[in-house]
Design an enzyme around this catalytic site. Structure first.
Site, PDB file in Angstrom:
ATOM      1  CG  ASN A 285      -1.744   1.241   1.364  1.00 12.88           C
ATOM      2  OD1 ASN A 285      -1.891   1.996   0.400  1.00 12.88           O
ATOM      3  ND2 ASN A 285      -2.294   1.478   2.534  1.00 12.88           N
TER       4      ASN A 285
ATOM      5  CE  LYS B  56      -0.065   3.329   4.672  1.00 15.03           C
ATOM      6  NZ  LYS B  56      -0.032   3.443   6.128  1.00 15.03           N
TER       7      LYS B  56
ATOM      8  CG  HIS C 199      -5.852   2.009   4.941  1.00 15.78           C
ATOM      9  ND1 HIS C 199      -5.407   2.968   5.823  1.00 15.78           N
ATOM     10  CD2 HIS C 199      -4.866   1.090   4.848  1.00 15.78           C
ATOM     11  CE1 HIS C 199      -4.186   2.632   6.234  1.00 15.78           C
ATOM     12  NE2 HIS C 199      -3.837   1.502   5.659  1.00 15.78           N
TER      13      HIS C 199
ATOM     14  CD  GLU D 165      -2.941   5.710   6.410  1.00 13.63           C
ATOM     15  OE1 GLU D 165      -1.932   5.391   7.050  1.00 13.63           O
ATOM     16  OE2 GLU D 165      -3.003   5.642   5.152  1.00 13.63           O
TER      17      GLU D 165
ATOM     18  CD  GLU E 259      -3.350  -2.168   7.191  1.00 14.85           C
ATOM     19  OE1 GLU E 259      -2.203  -2.254   6.765  1.00 14.85           O
ATOM     20  OE2 GLU E 259      -4.102  -1.212   6.928  1.00 14.85           O
TER      21      GLU E 259
ATOM     22  N   GLY F 143       2.606   2.308  10.695  1.00 12.52           N
ATOM     23  CA  GLY F 143       3.584   3.385  10.568  1.00 12.52           C
ATOM     24  C   GLY F 143       4.207   3.819  11.874  1.00 12.52           C
TER      25      GLY F 143
ATOM     26  CB  SER G  53       5.206  -1.853  11.862  1.00 10.95           C
ATOM     27  OG  SER G  53       4.765  -0.516  12.076  1.00 10.95           O
TER      28      SER G  53
END
Length: 249
Positions: free
Chosen positions: A10, A12, A95, A97, A167, A173, A213
């Site tokens: 991904n 991003k 996702h 985000e 996730e 991250g 991660s």
């Protein structure tokens, strides 16, 4: 049933079209012998050059988002048929985000999942809990709700071909990684829910990724877990080292 691993990057909001072409050209020989499905999910502007660069290789290209309508007055959005026409095979939906910054809900994710399946795209359906939710002991309840709503109105046959990406938001991250045991426990709970909803055959067929991660150093331990069928990889997918995650064995 032996499920084929799926390892997806991904990207991003990273890489220009020119950088995309160069990166995929570099990646192709590094993952050519991979014993897993390899997917690069890239920003919208990079989709066409990514598909072109990946032609003839074992790398599939995915989008990072998609609208649930076929067309219309949705400035800045991309319809499923546009993705298909561009040669895209996968799409990340829901996702964390997108949920946090762009007000996506379980209901809009569900609409997107159904629409992606209508168009033959493989949805990578994301779910995950915050650190607070984990500390409150509601991780499994939260994940079950997210997955249940995402798959509302999806048939067993359709569900079997989907991918779910677990996730934990606290591990995205941050450098913090769920232990292999923590990741396995949640992925097993997701598979158990799919069994409840659709039966054993669908539960054994659906692929469940871990994301958060993941790196070359921890991929093998995570992917060795019985209910983890690969990963949705963020930062590590932007470098040629992504091949080390793909070739984790």
């Amino acid at each position: 049933m032996s499920r084929r691993m799926i390892i997806a990057g991904n990207w991003k909001m990273n890489k220009t079209p020119a950088e995309t072409t160069a990166f995929i050209e570099t990646l192709k020989p590094l993952v050519a012998g991979a014993d897993a499905d390899v997917v690069c999910c890239v920003p919208a502007i990079d989709l066409v050059p990514a598909v072109q660069a990946a032609k003839g290789s074992n790398i599939s290209i995915g989008a990072e988002n998609m609208h649930y309508e076929e067309s219309g007055a949705y400035t800045g959005e991309i319809a499923p048929n546009m993705l298909v026409s561009a040669g895209v095979s996968h799409v990340i939906l829901g996702h964390s985000e997108r949920r946090e910054y762009f007000a996506e809900t379980d209901e809009t994710v569900n609409r997107k999942v159904k629409k992606s399946l209508e168009h033959g795209l493989i949805p990578i359906v994301c779910c995950g809990e915050t650190l607070t939710q984990r500390e409150q002991g509601i991780t499994i309840d939260w994940i079950r709700q997210q997955v249940k709503i995402a798959f509302l109105g999806v048939s067993a046959e359709q569900a079997a071909g989907c991918v779910i990406a677990y996730e934990p938001i606290w591990a995205i991250g941050t450098g913090k990684v769920a232990t292999a045991e923590q990741a396995q426990a949640v992925c097993a709970a997701i598979r158990s829910l799919i069994r409840e909803l659709y039966g054993v055959e669908t539960a054994e067929a659906i692929r469940i990724q871990y994301g958060g991660s993941v790196s070359p150093s921890n991929a093998a331990e995570l992917f060795a877990q019985p209910d983890i069928d690969g990963g949705l990889i963020g930062g590590a997918s932007l470098k040629p080292d992504f091949a080390k995650v793909v070739n984790y064995k």
